[in-house]
Design a protein around this motif. Sequence first.
Motif, PDB file in Angstrom:
ATOM      1  N   LEU A   1      -4.608  10.345  19.785  1.00  0.00           N
ATOM      2  CA  LEU A   1      -3.918  11.644  19.769  1.00  0.00           C
ATOM      3  C   LEU A   1      -3.041  11.798  18.534  1.00  0.00           C
ATOM      4  CD1 LEU A   1      -2.938  12.017  23.544  1.00  0.00           C
ATOM      5  CD2 LEU A   1      -4.640  13.347  22.265  1.00  0.00           C
ATOM      6  N   ILE A   2      -2.337  10.730  18.162  1.00  0.00           N
ATOM      7  CA  ILE A   2      -1.491  10.784  16.964  1.00  0.00           C
ATOM      8  C   ILE A   2      -2.348  11.025  15.733  1.00  0.00           C
ATOM      9  CG2 ILE A   2       0.018   9.432  15.455  1.00  0.00           C
ATOM     10  CD1 ILE A   2       1.107   8.086  18.019  1.00  0.00           C
ATOM     11  N   ILE A   3      -3.451  10.301  15.618  1.00  0.00           N
ATOM     12  CA  ILE A   3      -4.348  10.471  14.474  1.00  0.00           C
ATOM     13  C   ILE A   3      -4.932  11.886  14.458  1.00  0.00           C
ATOM     14  CG2 ILE A   3      -6.554   9.712  13.477  1.00  0.00           C
ATOM     15  CD1 ILE A   3      -5.770   6.860  14.487  1.00  0.00           C
ATOM     16  N   PHE A   4      -5.341  12.382  15.627  1.00  0.00           N
ATOM     17  CA  PHE A   4      -5.875  13.742  15.723  1.00  0.00           C
ATOM     18  C   PHE A   4      -4.864  14.767  15.233  1.00  0.00           C
ATOM     19  CE2 PHE A   4      -6.344  17.694  18.148  1.00  0.00           C
ATOM     20  CZ  PHE A   4      -7.612  18.085  17.728  1.00  0.00           C
TER      21      PHE A   4
ATOM     22  N   ILE B   1       1.127   5.433   4.937  1.00  0.00           N
ATOM     23  CA  ILE B   1       2.282   4.970   5.716  1.00  0.00           C
ATOM     24  C   ILE B   1       2.041   5.168   7.216  1.00  0.00           C
ATOM     25  CG2 ILE B   1       4.721   5.410   6.202  1.00  0.00           C
ATOM     26  CD1 ILE B   1       4.975   6.134   3.164  1.00  0.00           C
ATOM     27  N   CYS B   2       1.600   6.360   7.602  1.00  0.00           N
ATOM     28  CA  CYS B   2       1.364   6.639   9.032  1.00  0.00           C
ATOM     29  C   CYS B   2       0.262   5.754   9.604  1.00  0.00           C
ATOM     30  CB  CYS B   2       1.010   8.108   9.242  1.00  0.00           C
ATOM     31  SG  CYS B   2       2.391   9.220   8.991  1.00  0.00           S
ATOM     32  N   GLY B   3      -0.850   5.641   8.890  1.00  0.00           N
ATOM     33  CA  GLY B   3      -1.954   4.808   9.362  1.00  0.00           C
ATOM     34  C   GLY B   3      -1.555   3.346   9.476  1.00  0.00           C
ATOM     35  N   GLY B   4      -0.837   2.862   8.464  1.00  0.00           N
ATOM     36  CA  GLY B   4      -0.378   1.476   8.504  1.00  0.00           C
ATOM     37  C   GLY B   4       0.581   1.211   9.642  1.00  0.00           C
ATOM     38  N   LEU B   5       1.479   2.152   9.884  1.00  0.00           N
ATOM     39  CA  LEU B   5       2.422   1.980  11.002  1.00  0.00           C
ATOM     40  C   LEU B   5       1.703   2.016  12.345  1.00  0.00           C
ATOM     41  CD1 LEU B   5       5.512   4.072   9.861  1.00  0.00           C
ATOM     42  CD2 LEU B   5       5.391   1.600  10.174  1.00  0.00           C
ATOM     43  N   ILE B   6       0.758   2.927  12.498  1.00  0.00           N
ATOM     44  CA  ILE B   6       0.018   3.033  13.764  1.00  0.00           C
ATOM     45  C   ILE B   6      -0.687   1.719  14.071  1.00  0.00           C
ATOM     46  CG2 ILE B   6      -1.985   4.111  14.879  1.00  0.00           C
ATOM     47  CD1 ILE B   6      -1.191   6.711  13.384  1.00  0.00           C
ATOM     48  N   VAL B   7      -1.435   1.215  13.111  1.00  0.00           N
ATOM     49  CA  VAL B   7      -2.245   0.020  13.368  1.00  0.00           C
ATOM     50  C   VAL B   7      -1.377  -1.240  13.471  1.00  0.00           C
ATOM     51  CG1 VAL B   7      -2.832  -0.604  10.980  1.00  0.00           C
ATOM     52  CG2 VAL B   7      -4.466  -0.997  12.792  1.00  0.00           C
TER      53      VAL B   7
ATOM     54  N   ASN C   1      -3.368  13.119   4.470  1.00  0.00           N
ATOM     55  CA  ASN C   1      -4.726  13.113   3.945  1.00  0.00           C
ATOM     56  C   ASN C   1      -5.549  12.081   4.716  1.00  0.00           C
ATOM     57  OD1 ASN C   1      -6.950  12.119   2.229  1.00  0.00           O
ATOM     58  ND2 ASN C   1      -6.119  13.593   0.757  1.00  0.00           N
ATOM     59  N   PRO C   2      -6.754  12.433   5.179  1.00  0.00           N
ATOM     60  CA  PRO C   2      -7.575  11.487   5.940  1.00  0.00           C
ATOM     61  C   PRO C   2      -7.933  10.210   5.176  1.00  0.00           C
ATOM     62  CG  PRO C   2      -8.432  13.704   6.187  1.00  0.00           C
ATOM     63  CD  PRO C   2      -7.362  13.766   5.145  1.00  0.00           C
ATOM     64  N   ILE C   3      -8.106  10.316   3.856  1.00  0.00           N
ATOM     65  CA  ILE C   3      -8.417   9.115   3.058  1.00  0.00           C
ATOM     66  C   ILE C   3      -7.223   8.163   3.066  1.00  0.00           C
ATOM     67  CG2 ILE C   3      -9.036   8.262   0.757  1.00  0.00           C
ATOM     68  CD1 ILE C   3     -11.253   9.902   2.117  1.00  0.00           C
ATOM     69  N   GLY C   4      -6.029   8.697   2.904  1.00  0.00           N
ATOM     70  CA  GLY C   4      -4.826   7.869   2.971  1.00  0.00           C
ATOM     71  C   GLY C   4      -4.658   7.258   4.353  1.00  0.00           C
ATOM     72  N   LEU C   5      -4.956   8.041   5.379  1.00  0.00           N
ATOM     73  CA  LEU C   5      -4.872   7.542   6.750  1.00  0.00           C
ATOM     74  C   LEU C   5      -5.860   6.397   6.956  1.00  0.00           C
ATOM     75  CD1 LEU C   5      -3.386   8.130   9.425  1.00  0.00           C
ATOM     76  CD2 LEU C   5      -5.296   9.604  10.026  1.00  0.00           C
ATOM     77  N   PHE C   6      -7.064   6.546   6.438  1.00  0.00           N
ATOM     78  CA  PHE C   6      -8.074   5.493   6.535  1.00  0.00           C
ATOM     79  C   PHE C   6      -7.603   4.215   5.828  1.00  0.00           C
ATOM     80  CE2 PHE C   6     -11.785   3.342   4.699  1.00  0.00           C
ATOM     81  CZ  PHE C   6     -12.444   2.995   5.867  1.00  0.00           C
TER      82      PHE C   6
ATOM     83  N   ALA D   1       0.831  -1.209   0.000  1.00  0.00           N
ATOM     84  CA  ALA D   1       0.000   0.000   0.000  1.00  0.00           C
ATOM     85  C   ALA D   1       0.866   1.260   0.000  1.00  0.00           C
ATOM     86  CB  ALA D   1      -0.936  -0.004   1.204  1.00  0.00           C
ATOM     87  N   SER D   2       1.956   1.238   0.746  1.00  0.00           N
ATOM     88  CA  SER D   2       2.848   2.403   0.780  1.00  0.00           C
ATOM     89  C   SER D   2       3.505   2.632  -0.579  1.00  0.00           C
ATOM     90  CB  SER D   2       3.926   2.206   1.846  1.00  0.00           C
ATOM     91  OG  SER D   2       3.350   2.081   3.115  1.00  0.00           O
ATOM     92  N   ALA D   3       3.969   1.557  -1.189  1.00  0.00           N
ATOM     93  CA  ALA D   3       4.590   1.687  -2.515  1.00  0.00           C
ATOM     94  C   ALA D   3       3.577   2.197  -3.532  1.00  0.00           C
ATOM     95  CB  ALA D   3       5.173   0.343  -2.955  1.00  0.00           C
TER      96      ALA D   3
END
Length: 128
Positions: free
Chosen positions: A84-87, A39-45, A96-101, A22-24
Amino acid sequence: MKIQERLLKFVTRTNWILLAIASAAGLLWATPAVAGGIICGGLIVTINFHLLYRTLKKAFVPATLTSHHVILAKYYARFIVSGLIIFVLIFKHIVNPIGLFIGLSVVVVSITLATVIEFRNLFLKEAV
């Protein structure tokens, strides 16, 4: 190998593979904000999933059974920190929120994939 161990190993490995794919894809075809969100959302989860695994693994060792209060406290601490990180990521317009989702969906997709594969194996085994 027990089915639970096999599923956990599959999901853990698939989390990182899906995050990389997904990141690539995000880096190649999306804007930097969307790619950063993936990348951020994937790393968080994925990190949360790994930390939950470690907490539960330590909690159910017979010699050192951990109180359920400790498990819940760690769970809620991770939940609050993740929130908090997501906020901050969304509020400061870092990603972008869509990318984060999309990134936050990595573990859900790998669990769903593991379930589909296990059902397929189960039904194919019964058919033979």
